[in-house]
Motif scaffolding. Sequence first.
Motif, PDB file in Angstrom:
ATOM      1  N   ALA A   1       0.829  -1.199   0.000  1.00  0.00           N
ATOM      2  CA  ALA A   1       0.000   0.000   0.000  1.00  0.00           C
ATOM      3  C   ALA A   1       0.865   1.250   0.000  1.00  0.00           C
ATOM      4  CB  ALA A   1      -0.919   0.001   1.216  1.00  0.00           C
ATOM      5  N   ARG A   2       0.461   2.232  -0.807  1.00  0.00           N
ATOM      6  CA  ARG A   2       1.170   3.510  -0.848  1.00  0.00           C
ATOM      7  C   ARG A   2       0.384   4.607  -0.143  1.00  0.00           C
ATOM      8  NH1 ARG A   2       2.229   4.395  -7.050  1.00  0.00           N
ATOM      9  NH2 ARG A   2       0.037   3.749  -7.059  1.00  0.00           N
ATOM     10  N   GLY A   3      -0.868   4.320   0.234  1.00  0.00           N
ATOM     11  CA  GLY A   3      -1.679   5.300   0.934  1.00  0.00           C
ATOM     12  C   GLY A   3      -1.618   5.090   2.437  1.00  0.00           C
ATOM     13  N   ILE A   4      -2.635   5.576   3.135  1.00  0.00           N
ATOM     14  CA  ILE A   4      -2.701   5.440   4.584  1.00  0.00           C
ATOM     15  C   ILE A   4      -3.192   4.040   4.929  1.00  0.00           C
ATOM     16  CG2 ILE A   4      -3.703   6.374   6.704  1.00  0.00           C
ATOM     17  CD1 ILE A   4      -4.213   8.962   5.151  1.00  0.00           C
TER      18      ILE A   4
ATOM     19  N   LEU B   1      -5.529   3.983   1.848  1.00  0.00           N
ATOM     20  CA  LEU B   1      -6.456   5.075   1.567  1.00  0.00           C
ATOM     21  C   LEU B   1      -5.669   6.313   1.147  1.00  0.00           C
ATOM     22  CD1 LEU B   1      -8.968   4.606   4.522  1.00  0.00           C
ATOM     23  CD2 LEU B   1      -8.863   3.458   2.303  1.00  0.00           C
ATOM     24  N   ARG B   2      -6.108   6.930   0.073  1.00  0.00           N
ATOM     25  CA  ARG B   2      -5.367   8.072  -0.493  1.00  0.00           C
ATOM     26  C   ARG B   2      -6.026   9.392  -0.122  1.00  0.00           C
ATOM     27  NH1 ARG B   2      -2.612   6.013  -4.919  1.00  0.00           N
ATOM     28  NH2 ARG B   2      -2.285   3.780  -4.625  1.00  0.00           N
TER      29      ARG B   2
ATOM     30  N   GLY C   1     -12.796   1.526  13.550  1.00  0.00           N
ATOM     31  CA  GLY C   1     -11.513   0.856  13.744  1.00  0.00           C
ATOM     32  C   GLY C   1     -10.436   1.431  12.847  1.00  0.00           C
ATOM     33  N   TRP C   2     -10.801   1.709  11.597  1.00  0.00           N
ATOM     34  CA  TRP C   2      -9.840   2.333  10.694  1.00  0.00           C
ATOM     35  C   TRP C   2      -9.404   3.702  11.226  1.00  0.00           C
ATOM     36  CZ3 TRP C   2     -12.133   1.593   5.101  1.00  0.00           C
ATOM     37  CH2 TRP C   2     -12.156   0.226   4.791  1.00  0.00           C
ATOM     38  N   ALA C   3     -10.383   4.494  11.651  1.00  0.00           N
ATOM     39  CA  ALA C   3     -10.076   5.845  12.135  1.00  0.00           C
ATOM     40  C   ALA C   3      -9.170   5.792  13.361  1.00  0.00           C
ATOM     41  CB  ALA C   3     -11.366   6.578  12.466  1.00  0.00           C
TER      42      ALA C   3
ATOM     43  N   VAL D   1      -0.748   6.393  12.682  1.00  0.00           N
ATOM     44  CA  VAL D   1      -0.290   7.266  11.612  1.00  0.00           C
ATOM     45  C   VAL D   1      -0.200   8.721  12.067  1.00  0.00           C
ATOM     46  CG1 VAL D   1      -0.728   8.047   9.250  1.00  0.00           C
ATOM     47  CG2 VAL D   1      -1.311   5.711   9.914  1.00  0.00           C
ATOM     48  N   GLY D   2      -1.244   9.178  12.839  1.00  0.00           N
ATOM     49  CA  GLY D   2      -1.239  10.539  13.328  1.00  0.00           C
ATOM     50  C   GLY D   2      -1.949  11.506  12.415  1.00  0.00           C
TER      51      GLY D   2
END
Length: 227
Positions: free
Chosen positions: A178-181, A195-196, A217-219, A226-227
């Motif tokens: 993955a390149r996003g969050i 997630l981009r 859960g993702w949030a 991640v912050g």
Amino acid sequence: MPGAAIAAGGVTLDTVEQGLIGAIVRRNEVLDQVRELGLRARHFASPYGEAAFTACEKLLGSGRFDGPMLLDALRGPESAADVGRESWVTFGVGHPYASAEDATGIILQRHRYRVLAELGEILTHAARNRNQPAEAIADAALKKLREISEASRSQEDTGDIADALRRVIDHIHNGRRARGIPTGLECVDRATLGLRYGRVWVVAAPPSVGKSALLLGWAMHMAVRVG
């Protein structure tokens, strides 16, 4: 009545569409103005509005027109009178919308919302029908995204959508990271590439299966890790 959703300031979308047709009848040059803004007959929520806008386009090709001429064109030589449609148009002619630009913006915005809802239905159906190929889902989603972009007059940003979708599918098939969050779920990150920023993500599933819990859960993961 079709298109009765609230558009803005308590005014219904139907009233906005009627008022725009009324403005076109009062000042025929308004038709060219709203077409330059990207408005087309298919963007109207009301079938009466779609028919009236189409009739206005045909009439203007032959010269200037007024309310009675529009009603005659809608009625047609062999068509039975449609009382609902005639009253719809008559109300619009009597109550023209003050700003054709504002009315066009409202109509296009509501059209985009309707297409987004249709996109959600496509993805929900895909979530239930797991036998549907990913490429078929992507093609259906791409068609709706292009329709939204067309109504947004941002076609310059849509030319690479097909290429972008192909790249994403290639990334998925090739197992790239993955390149996003990251969401914290490896299977999701592998499927979405993370997630981009600047993207809209639709989570579709039947009711009461845990969509809200999943997103929370993702949030939480994004905020803590991640912050």
